[in-house]
Design a protein around this motif. Sequence first.
Motif, PDB file in Angstrom:
ATOM      1  N   ILE A   1      -9.458  -1.903  -8.400  1.00  0.00           N
ATOM      2  CA  ILE A   1      -9.090  -0.992  -7.302  1.00  0.00           C
ATOM      3  C   ILE A   1      -8.606   0.343  -7.860  1.00  0.00           C
ATOM      4  N   ARG A   2      -7.688   0.312  -8.836  1.00  0.00           N
ATOM      5  CA  ARG A   2      -7.208   1.582  -9.400  1.00  0.00           C
ATOM      6  C   ARG A   2      -8.309   2.269 -10.204  1.00  0.00           C
ATOM      7  N   GLY A   3      -9.114   1.476 -10.901  1.00  0.00           N
ATOM      8  CA  GLY A   3     -10.208   2.054 -11.677  1.00  0.00           C
ATOM      9  C   GLY A   3     -11.203   2.781 -10.786  1.00  0.00           C
TER      10      GLY A   3
ATOM     11  N   SER B   1      -4.345   8.494 -11.588  1.00  0.00           N
ATOM     12  CA  SER B   1      -2.937   8.850 -11.783  1.00  0.00           C
ATOM     13  C   SER B   1      -2.147   7.642 -12.256  1.00  0.00           C
ATOM     14  N   ARG B   2      -1.070   7.908 -13.037  1.00  0.00           N
ATOM     15  CA  ARG B   2      -0.149   6.825 -13.420  1.00  0.00           C
ATOM     16  C   ARG B   2       0.765   6.489 -12.259  1.00  0.00           C
ATOM     17  N   GLN B   3       1.237   7.545 -11.586  1.00  0.00           N
ATOM     18  CA  GLN B   3       2.197   7.347 -10.489  1.00  0.00           C
ATOM     19  C   GLN B   3       1.484   6.980  -9.185  1.00  0.00           C
ATOM     20  N   MET B   4       0.470   7.759  -8.841  1.00  0.00           N
ATOM     21  CA  MET B   4      -0.227   7.545  -7.564  1.00  0.00           C
ATOM     22  C   MET B   4      -1.349   6.531  -7.784  1.00  0.00           C
ATOM     23  N   ASN B   5      -0.919   5.275  -7.950  1.00  0.00           N
ATOM     24  CA  ASN B   5      -1.881   4.208  -8.257  1.00  0.00           C
ATOM     25  C   ASN B   5      -2.147   3.310  -7.045  1.00  0.00           C
ATOM     26  N   LEU B   6      -1.856   3.839  -5.859  1.00  0.00           N
ATOM     27  CA  LEU B   6      -2.327   3.299  -4.574  1.00  0.00           C
ATOM     28  C   LEU B   6      -1.658   2.029  -4.065  1.00  0.00           C
ATOM     29  N   VAL B   7      -1.510   1.027  -4.935  1.00  0.00           N
ATOM     30  CA  VAL B   7      -1.041  -0.284  -4.472  1.00  0.00           C
ATOM     31  C   VAL B   7      -0.083  -0.872  -5.508  1.00  0.00           C
ATOM     32  N   HIS B   8       1.011  -1.433  -5.026  1.00  0.00           N
ATOM     33  CA  HIS B   8       1.932  -2.193  -5.883  1.00  0.00           C
ATOM     34  C   HIS B   8       1.683  -3.675  -5.655  1.00  0.00           C
ATOM     35  N   ALA B   9       1.772  -4.460  -6.714  1.00  0.00           N
ATOM     36  CA  ALA B   9       1.731  -5.930  -6.559  1.00  0.00           C
ATOM     37  C   ALA B   9       2.702  -6.562  -7.537  1.00  0.00           C
TER      38      ALA B   9
ATOM     39  N   HIS C   1      13.974  -1.993  -4.953  1.00  0.00           N
ATOM     40  CA  HIS C   1      12.635  -2.473  -5.322  1.00  0.00           C
ATOM     41  C   HIS C   1      12.348  -2.187  -6.797  1.00  0.00           C
ATOM     42  N   TYR C   2      12.608  -0.941  -7.216  1.00  0.00           N
ATOM     43  CA  TYR C   2      12.270  -0.537  -8.583  1.00  0.00           C
ATOM     44  C   TYR C   2      13.493  -0.562  -9.496  1.00  0.00           C
ATOM     45  N   ALA C   3      14.365  -1.565  -9.309  1.00  0.00           N
ATOM     46  CA  ALA C   3      15.620  -1.656 -10.080  1.00  0.00           C
ATOM     47  C   ALA C   3      15.375  -1.552 -11.581  1.00  0.00           C
ATOM     48  N   GLU C   4      14.296  -2.161 -12.065  1.00  0.00           N
ATOM     49  CA  GLU C   4      14.059  -2.157 -13.521  1.00  0.00           C
ATOM     50  C   GLU C   4      13.617  -0.784 -14.037  1.00  0.00           C
ATOM     51  N   HIS C   5      13.249   0.131 -13.114  1.00  0.00           N
ATOM     52  CA  HIS C   5      12.767   1.463 -13.536  1.00  0.00           C
ATOM     53  C   HIS C   5      13.762   2.583 -13.257  1.00  0.00           C
ATOM     54  N   VAL C   6      14.900   2.254 -12.621  1.00  0.00           N
ATOM     55  CA  VAL C   6      15.816   3.311 -12.148  1.00  0.00           C
ATOM     56  C   VAL C   6      16.292   4.235 -13.276  1.00  0.00           C
TER      57      VAL C   6
ATOM     58  N   ALA D   1      -5.126  -1.848 -14.600  1.00  0.00           N
ATOM     59  CA  ALA D   1      -3.982  -1.303 -15.343  1.00  0.00           C
ATOM     60  C   ALA D   1      -3.174  -0.358 -14.450  1.00  0.00           C
ATOM     61  N   THR D   2      -1.877  -0.195 -14.803  1.00  0.00           N
ATOM     62  CA  THR D   2      -0.987   0.643 -13.986  1.00  0.00           C
ATOM     63  C   THR D   2      -1.570   2.036 -13.771  1.00  0.00           C
ATOM     64  N   SER D   3      -2.039   2.657 -14.830  1.00  0.00           N
ATOM     65  CA  SER D   3      -2.598   4.008 -14.693  1.00  0.00           C
ATOM     66  C   SER D   3      -4.049   3.946 -14.237  1.00  0.00           C
TER      67      SER D   3
ATOM     68  N   PRO E   1      12.710   7.830 -17.250  1.00  0.00           N
ATOM     69  CA  PRO E   1      12.547   9.259 -16.969  1.00  0.00           C
ATOM     70  C   PRO E   1      11.665   9.539 -15.749  1.00  0.00           C
ATOM     71  N   PHE E   2      10.702   8.650 -15.474  1.00  0.00           N
ATOM     72  CA  PHE E   2       9.789   8.906 -14.358  1.00  0.00           C
ATOM     73  C   PHE E   2      10.359   8.472 -13.009  1.00  0.00           C
ATOM     74  N   TYR E   3      11.578   7.834 -13.010  1.00  0.00           N
ATOM     75  CA  TYR E   3      12.074   7.288 -11.748  1.00  0.00           C
ATOM     76  C   TYR E   3      12.286   8.335 -10.645  1.00  0.00           C
TER      77      TYR E   3
ATOM     78  N   GLY F   1      10.745  11.041  -9.924  1.00  0.00           N
ATOM     79  CA  GLY F   1       9.434  11.350  -9.333  1.00  0.00           C
ATOM     80  C   GLY F   1       8.888  10.162  -8.556  1.00  0.00           C
ATOM     81  N   LEU F   2       9.099   8.959  -9.082  1.00  0.00           N
ATOM     82  CA  LEU F   2       8.623   7.746  -8.397  1.00  0.00           C
ATOM     83  C   LEU F   2       9.327   7.593  -7.051  1.00  0.00           C
ATOM     84  N   GLU F   3      10.643   7.838  -7.030  1.00  0.00           N
ATOM     85  CA  GLU F   3      11.377   7.705  -5.754  1.00  0.00           C
ATOM     86  C   GLU F   3      10.902   8.746  -4.730  1.00  0.00           C
TER      87      GLU F   3
ATOM     88  N   PHE G   1       0.872  -1.170   0.000  1.00  0.00           N
ATOM     89  CA  PHE G   1       0.000   0.000   0.000  1.00  0.00           C
ATOM     90  C   PHE G   1       0.909   1.220   0.000  1.00  0.00           C
ATOM     91  N   LYS G   2       0.816   2.025  -1.050  1.00  0.00           N
ATOM     92  CA  LYS G   2       1.778   3.117  -1.270  1.00  0.00           C
ATOM     93  C   LYS G   2       1.406   4.353  -0.455  1.00  0.00           C
ATOM     94  N   PRO G   3       2.313   5.355  -0.428  1.00  0.00           N
ATOM     95  CA  PRO G   3       2.064   6.544   0.390  1.00  0.00           C
ATOM     96  C   PRO G   3       0.719   7.233   0.111  1.00  0.00           C
TER      97      PRO G   3
HETATM   98  P1  CMP Z   1       4.047  -0.099  -9.719  1.00  0.00           P
HETATM   99  O1  CMP Z   1       3.095  -1.176 -10.074  1.00  0.00           O
HETATM  100  O2  CMP Z   1       4.453   0.029  -8.304  1.00  0.00           O
HETATM  101  O3  CMP Z   1       5.360  -0.241 -10.627  1.00  0.00           O
HETATM  102  C1  CMP Z   1       6.167   0.852 -11.003  1.00  0.00           C
HETATM  103  C2  CMP Z   1       5.566   2.163 -10.603  1.00  0.00           C
HETATM  104  O4  CMP Z   1       6.078   3.287 -11.312  1.00  0.00           O
HETATM  105  C3  CMP Z   1       4.077   2.155 -10.979  1.00  0.00           C
HETATM  106  O5  CMP Z   1       3.370   1.301 -10.163  1.00  0.00           O
HETATM  107  C4  CMP Z   1       3.753   3.622 -10.879  1.00  0.00           C
HETATM  108  O6  CMP Z   1       3.608   4.056  -9.520  1.00  0.00           O
HETATM  109  C5  CMP Z   1       5.030   4.216 -11.446  1.00  0.00           C
HETATM  110  N1  CMP Z   1       4.896   4.497 -12.887  1.00  0.00           N
HETATM  111  C6  CMP Z   1       4.803   3.628 -13.892  1.00  0.00           C
HETATM  112  N2  CMP Z   1       4.742   4.264 -15.075  1.00  0.00           N
HETATM  113  C7  CMP Z   1       4.820   5.579 -14.790  1.00  0.00           C
HETATM  114  C8  CMP Z   1       4.828   6.752 -15.588  1.00  0.00           C
HETATM  115  N3  CMP Z   1       4.750   6.680 -16.922  1.00  0.00           N
HETATM  116  N4  CMP Z   1       4.911   7.932 -14.947  1.00  0.00           N
HETATM  117  C9  CMP Z   1       5.004   7.993 -13.621  1.00  0.00           C
HETATM  118  N5  CMP Z   1       5.014   6.907 -12.794  1.00  0.00           N
HETATM  119  C10 CMP Z   1       4.914   5.707 -13.384  1.00  0.00           C
END
Ligand code: CMP
Length: 153
Positions: free
Chosen positions: A101-103, A108-116, A48-53, A90-92, A56-58, A60-62, A8-10
Amino acid sequence: MDRTFVMFKPDCLERGLVGRILTRFEEKGLRLVAMKMLRISPEVAKQHYAEHVTKPFYPGLESFITASPVVACVFEGPEVVRVVREMLGATSGLKAAAGTIRGDYSSSRQMNLVHASDSPESAAREIGIYFQQSEIQTWDPTLACWYQAPDEG
Ligand code: CMP
């Protein structure tokens, strides 16, 4: 029995939605086997987010994922990795189907509440980042026999 890592994200904590969303997982019949509240450090975020480091959005994600506490959980159940991802949608939150749940709660794409976790391999890796083996419970809820037939587990 499969396992998945759920966090459960911030934004979920700030908006007071942990209880409501946890209820959906409990009502589905997923078995909660570990749970803790913590504040993610920038180092753990990079792990945790090694694949996203490098994305460009990393940055902000951090900032987002370290801004407030999170609640980390492990759930067990048949096909639980796929089941939880489908419950999230979907992620967004802008693209997630209504009823997920996200729907229902995110726009938001970033503030999507829960990671799984997205695969059993990711689940094992992510559980290992947040939990010691001794923090994961082995238990059989009394009502488990009313959620699945014996040959389904
Ligand atoms: P999560 O499922 O935790 O996996 C990676 C996270 O990065 C994702 O949920 C979002 O919080 C975030 N994310 C993915 N794509 C984007 C994007 N295009 N812009 C901003 N944040 C993103």
